[in-house]
Design an enzyme around this catalytic site. Structure first.
Site, PDB file in Angstrom:
ATOM      1  CD  GLU A 125     -48.972 -15.302  19.653  1.00  0.00           C
ATOM      2  OE1 GLU A 125     -48.409 -15.148  20.551  1.00  0.00           O
ATOM      3  OE2 GLU A 125     -48.394 -14.684  18.442  1.00  0.00           O
ATOM      4  CG  HIS A 128     -45.631 -18.768  21.207  1.00  0.00           C
ATOM      5  ND1 HIS A 128     -44.258 -19.470  20.710  1.00  0.00           N
ATOM      6  CD2 HIS A 128     -45.507 -18.040  20.172  1.00  0.00           C
ATOM      7  CE1 HIS A 128     -43.736 -19.028  19.848  1.00  0.00           C
ATOM      8  NE2 HIS A 128     -44.525 -18.129  19.273  1.00  0.00           N
ATOM      9  CD  GLU A 205     -42.203 -17.580  16.671  1.00  0.00           C
ATOM     10  OE1 GLU A 205     -43.392 -17.388  16.062  1.00  0.00           O
ATOM     11  OE2 GLU A 205     -42.104 -16.887  17.590  1.00  0.00           O
TER      12      GLU A 205
END
Lengths: 382, 193
Positions: A125, A128, A205
């Site tokens: 995360e 990201h 991803e």
């Protein structure tokens, strides 16, 4: 995708008789949607999910792991940490830039993961956030949405009023061709836009997985977390199509679909796990090599060139010696109790520990001064 | 002016802009290294602050581990003094402190009462996390130094770097032996003295 949008706008305007007006409409809609997504996107997403903000004292382990990953990634500011009260297993990050970012995890996932796995998931995360995927994907989804809307209006306009233009000027052949091209664009553009969107999402991803491995130096942590995620069924109640790419695994689709699936926001879990386990080091280049190993036919790598440039060799963290000095982990039951207590507390409940070992959970609106322990009968002041 | 004069002026302007670009890139990397170093310092400070607390909590339970506790306290004091003496000296002191700490945490295994103490459990989580944060900030620092040194050594930025006096960064290396040493955990009963 911006070009596609402008082309659609032009086509639309052409159908109405003025290409420039169409462009202006497209740009205006695009700008408004962008601004909303840019400034309100994170609070909207967290609002829909019913996320509860967590401080360093509420759940020290989660908060610490996020801070560790923030340090490893070199983010300028600590992201906000949220828990979503949902037994489904998932996590996502949001926020328009590195200074205003949030990480959210479902209570189900938080209960299920040990520290190494949690680190892997949070690393993904934070990856990201560091790679600015949240901004990229919300721009993409805004563009996608705008294209779909414009194409829909355009097709309606052509069907109901499109014929009028030809008759008014006594259409030349060029006009018909342009009109045909406009129609084809209107049908194809949303489909193409969607495919591009999914492709970008999958690529990011992979990049976030690689970032997680780089930060933790321990790809096995994320791999084992993904395994647990894959074993679970159950959909996340608060997710919808627009927010799907933000999550660590796709909140809707059954896992284990074929690799060539063009309409998935996430690469298949099994493949992500195999890549992580095939890594010989922790750098982006190692992830690239592992990706190529797993895809024996297609020799092209997945990492963007900027990620590969100038990176040194990075060793993996050994699981052995360091984890033996590690403190014993709380068990599954203890973790579940921790998360449960936190959620009770966050919804305004008070805890009273009775001498008999029972823990009473008292709602804030009980309206009484004393309460009786149901187990041993002692009375307590609220 | 003749056309070729404009061409020359144009080339010079492009060169100057290019020079500025490289220089700014180097400054950015150097600041990142500095910032990463500050991060390590913050985490080391937190480690130093946690240790007296830990020793305080543990003392009551560990009558037979004077030597281990004293080693931790001593290593901590040396590490506090090493603050600000540059990466190499600090890395050495911190490496020793890390070794002493992991020996202490291994010894804790023998004290079930201590392991059930809420205060100690909270402290242990903070300590574990601080150790992780130290190693992650070191990792980020070393990555930053690596990128910075790379840029200083590579053509063409090495020309700009040597003209404007950029110096190479120093890695934060921890003594491998200290770091990797596996503490021996014995399962015997502690001998009463």
């Amino acid at each position: 995708m911006g070009i596609l949008l402008l082309a659609i706008g032009f086509g639309l305007g052409y159908a109405f008789g003025n290409g420039i007006a169409g462009l202006v409409i497209a740009l205006a809609i695009w700008a408004i949607m962008n601004l909303v997504a840019y400034f309100q996107g994170d609070s909207i997403l967290l609002g829909i999910s019913g996320a509860i903000k967590v401080g360093p004292d509420d759940h020290p382990r989660l908060y610490n792991v996020v801070e560790e990953m923030k340090i490893a990634a070199g983010l300028p500011k600590m992201p906000d940490v949220y828990i979503i009260d949902d037994p489904a297993l998932n996590a996502f990050s949001t926020g328009r830039d590195q200074n205003k970012a949030s990480v959210a995890i479902t209570s189900g996932l938080l209960e299920k993961l040990n520290r190494d796995e949690l680190e892997g998931v949070i690393g993904h995360e934070v990856g990201h956030i560091k790679n600015r995927d949240v901004l990229l994907m919300s721009l993409c989804s805004v563009l996608l949405g705008t294209i779909v809307i414009l194409a829909w209006y355009g097709s309606r306009a052509l069907i109901f009023t499109g014929g009028g233009r030809r008759s008014s000027r006594g259409g030349g052949q060029g006009q018909i061709i342009i009109l045909a091209v406009a129609i084809i664009l209107m049908i194809l553009a949303p489909i193409m836009a969607q495919l591009i969107y999914f492709a970008i999402s999958r690529k990011r991803e992979y990049l976030a997985d690689a970032s997680s491995a780089l930060y933790t130096r321990y790809p096995e942590g994320l791999a084992s977390a993904l395994e647990k995620l894959g074993a679970a069924t159950g959909e996340l109640k608060s997710a919808n199509q627009a927010t799907a790419p933000m999550y660590i695994v796709n909140p809707f689709r059954p896992q284990g679909r074929s690799i060539s699936d063009l309409t998935a926001t996430h690469p298949p879990l099994a493949e992500r796990i195999r890549i992580l386990r095939a890594m010989a080091g922790a750098s982006y280049a190692d992830y690239d090599t592992a990706y190529q190993q797993v895809h024996k036919g297609g020799a092209k790598g997945i990492m963007p060139a900027t990620a590969l440039a100038g990176a040194g060799a990075v060793g993996l963290r050994a699981a052995g010696p360091e984890s033996t000095t590690r403190v014993p982990e709380p068990s599954r039951v203890e973790r579940a109790r921790e998360v449960g207590d936190l959620l009770w507390q966050k919804s305004g409940y008070k805890f009273i520990d009775c001498e008999c070992g029972t823990r009473l959970k008292v709602p804030s609106n009980i309206g009484r001064a004393t309460i009786k322990c149901p187990h041993c009968g002692r009375t307590h002041n609220v | 002016m003749a056309w070729w004069a404009w061409v020359i002026i144009g080339i010079v302007v492009v060169l100057i802009l290019w020079f500025f670009g490289i220089y700014n890139g180097l400054v950015r990397l150097r600041n990142q290294v500095k910032n990463a170093w500050a991060q390590i310092d913050v985490q080391l400070k937190r480690r130093h602050d946690l240790i007296p607390n830990l020793v305080q909590t543990v003392q009551g339970y560990m009558q037979y581990e004077r030597a281990t506790l004293e080693a931790v306290t001593k290593a901590r004091n040396i590490a506090v003094q090493a603050v600000g003496q540059g990466p190499a000296a600090q890395a050495k002191a911190e490496g020793e402190l890390g070794g002493a700490l992991s020996r202490l945490l291994a010894v804790v295994e023998r004290y079930p009462d201590l392991k059930a103490n809420q205060n100690f459990l909270a402290l242990q989580e903070q300590l574990t996390s601080t150790e992780n944060k130290i190693s992650f900030s070191r990792q980020f620092y070393n990555d930053s130094v690596f990128n910075y040194n790379n840029r200083i050594q590579m053509v063409p930025s090495n020309i700009v770097a040597s003209m404007t006096g950029f110096k190479q960064g120093e890695f934060f290396k921890v003594e491998e032996a200290e770091e990797r040493e596996v503490p021996k955990v014995s399962f015997e009963q502690p001998k009463p003295s």
